[in-house]
Design a protein around this motif. Structure first.
Motif, mmCIF file in Angstrom:
data_model
loop_
_atom_site.group_PDB
_atom_site.id
_atom_site.type_symbol
_atom_site.label_atom_id
_atom_site.label_comp_id
_atom_site.label_asym_id
_atom_site.label_seq_id
_atom_site.Cartn_x
_atom_site.Cartn_y
_atom_site.Cartn_z
ATOM 1 N N PRO A 25 0.479 10.878 -0.114
ATOM 2 C CA PRO A 25 -0.764 10.355 0.482
ATOM 3 C C PRO A 25 -1.897 10.202 -0.520
ATOM 4 O O PRO A 25 -2.755 9.321 -0.369
ATOM 5 C CB PRO A 25 -1.102 11.402 1.547
ATOM 6 N N GLN B 74 5.829 7.952 -0.082
ATOM 7 C CA GLN B 74 4.782 8.021 -1.088
ATOM 8 C C GLN B 74 3.807 9.154 -0.799
ATOM 9 O O GLN B 74 3.476 9.434 0.344
ATOM 10 C CB GLN B 74 4.042 6.683 -1.085
ATOM 11 N N GLN C 213 -1.575 9.167 -3.544
ATOM 12 C CA GLN C 213 -1.345 7.879 -4.187
ATOM 13 C C GLN C 213 -1.775 6.727 -3.283
ATOM 14 O O GLN C 213 -2.338 5.733 -3.752
ATOM 15 C CB GLN C 213 0.134 7.741 -4.543
ATOM 16 N N THR C 214 -1.502 6.871 -2.004
ATOM 17 C CA THR C 214 -1.925 5.835 -1.056
ATOM 18 C C THR C 214 -3.441 5.695 -1.057
ATOM 19 O O THR C 214 -3.978 4.580 -1.084
ATOM 20 C CB THR C 214 -1.432 6.179 0.359
ATOM 21 N N ARG C 215 -4.141 6.810 -1.045
ATOM 22 C CA ARG C 215 -5.609 6.760 -1.077
ATOM 23 C C ARG C 215 -6.107 6.123 -2.370
ATOM 24 O O ARG C 215 -7.127 5.417 -2.376
ATOM 25 C CB ARG C 215 -6.185 8.164 -0.903
ATOM 26 N N LEU D 231 2.172 2.723 7.212
ATOM 27 C CA LEU D 231 0.846 2.304 6.779
ATOM 28 C C LEU D 231 -0.198 3.296 7.278
ATOM 29 O O LEU D 231 -0.094 3.796 8.401
ATOM 30 C CB LEU D 231 0.505 0.922 7.329
ATOM 31 N N ALA E 223 8.591 4.256 5.241
ATOM 32 C CA ALA E 223 7.184 4.050 4.887
ATOM 33 C C ALA E 223 6.328 3.863 6.140
ATOM 34 O O ALA E 223 6.778 3.324 7.149
ATOM 35 C CB ALA E 223 7.043 2.834 3.973
ATOM 36 N N LEU F 33 4.138 -2.857 3.330
ATOM 37 C CA LEU F 33 4.854 -1.603 3.084
ATOM 38 C C LEU F 33 6.341 -1.880 3.050
ATOM 39 O O LEU F 33 6.815 -2.919 3.525
ATOM 40 C CB LEU F 33 4.559 -0.577 4.171
ATOM 41 N N VAL G 150 0.825 -1.198 0.000
ATOM 42 C CA VAL G 150 0.000 0.000 0.000
ATOM 43 C C VAL G 150 0.867 1.259 0.000
ATOM 44 O O VAL G 150 0.504 2.281 -0.582
ATOM 45 C CB VAL G 150 -0.943 -0.019 1.227
ATOM 46 N N VAL G 151 2.016 1.161 0.643
ATOM 47 C CA VAL G 151 2.962 2.273 0.680
ATOM 48 C C VAL G 151 4.348 1.756 0.324
ATOM 49 O O VAL G 151 4.789 0.732 0.852
ATOM 50 C CB VAL G 151 3.007 2.937 2.077
#
Length: 303
Positions: free
Chosen positions: A238, A236, A240-242, A284, A282, A265, A231-232
């Motif tokens: 945020p 990264q 992009q994470t969403r 989470l 990173a 991660l 996920v990360v």
């Protein structure tokens, strides 16, 4: 048989966690021992060494981790194909001595050797004499990859930095971009499971896929038995994470049971002068179920 994993305590997993990094056993520039020491200095309490298509650095890293007081998961990053697209699958908590991993590595060694020979030949035609041998010296006992050719091109004075080497000769569409038909993604997941490990789709945003195609990849990875997604990866954005979390919701909520994908991660650390890939960098986001719950809670997976 699954590799024997030390008990993951709350203290271990509430510290810094980094489940994706590289040493000199593949294309990193720190030895496994130095990498573990650097991770310890960065506050990492749970680390996975995930070199490309090899576990050659694990024994050295394990010895260093015992000395440093870092919990180390045996890992690997296996190169695979999803259709015509190259993807990377991280195997976590594998048995590094398993036949399944040995076979997976041997298959990729053959492909990497053939690719390295071809890259060397193409660079020779462009006037870079000794390219293959130069890359081999940089790789040492590790597997040869394009970064080793890049380092040689810089060391030999042909180019000012590795970024230029990739831009002119080694990147997509360039002379050193040699196509390889890697083992299939689903077969790769099966190899990781046969070695007692969990299969994680590495850095999904780095494949340059449209949203629709990325959703398809995530869905097929889940259907193929995949366990988790990074996920990360590194420092990264945020947003992009969403985006990843939104896509995961469409193929099955992050966490839960019934084959839903868990969250992983990692920094994807290769060398110290890349702060966006710093060890332990990173984090989470809240509300996801981490992949280490597979071991911390005693959860099991289909093998």
């Amino acid at each position: 048989m699954a590799h024997s994993l030390p008990q993951l305590t709350d203290e271990t997993v509430t510290g810094q966690v980094d489940l994706h990094c590289h040493s000199t056993a593949s294309d990193g520039i720190l030895s496994p021992e130095a990498l573990v020491s650097r991770a310890k200095s960065a506050g990492v309490t749970l680390l996975a060494l995930t070199d490309h298509d090899t576990v050659a650095g694990f024994a050295e890293a394990h010895a260093a981790a015992v000395k440093e007081g870092v919990t180390l998961l045996p890992g690997i990053e296996l190169t695979a194909c999803w259709g015509r697209r190259v993807v990377h699958i991280v195997g976590l908590n594998i048995d590094p001595a398993s036949t399944a991993i040995a076979d997976a590595i041997a298959a990729r060694d053959r492909l990497r050797h053939a690719r390295a020979v071809e890259i060397g030949a193409r660079l020779e035609k462009r006037g870079f004499s000794g390219a293959l041998e130069g890359a081999r010296q940089h790789a040492g006992d590790g597997v040869i990859g394009r970064p080793h050719f890049a380092r040689w091109l810089v060391e030999a004075g042909h180019l000012p930095d590795e970024a230029k080497a990739f831009k002119r000769y080694l990147g997509a569409g360039k002379a050193g971009d040699v196509a390889v038909v890697w083992p299939d993604m689903v077969d790769t997941i099966a190899s990781i499971h046969a070695a007692g490990g969990a299969a994680v789709l590495a850095h999904p945003l780095k494949y340059g896929l449209t949203r629709t195609r990325l959703q398809s990849l995530l869905g097929e990875f889940q259907d193929g038995g995949g366990d988790a997604v990074e996920v990360v990866c590194g420092q990264q954005n945020p947003v992009q994470t969403r985006e990843i979390l939104s896509l995961l919701e469409r193929v099955g909520e992050v966490g839960g049971t019934g084959g839903r994908l868990l969250a992983s991660l990692g920094s994807d650390f290769h060398q110290p002068d890349q702060p966006w890939r710093a060890l332990g960098s990173a984090r989470l986001p809240a509300g996801v179920e981490p992949v280490w719950n597979l071991w911390q809670t005693g959860a099991t997976q289909d093998q």
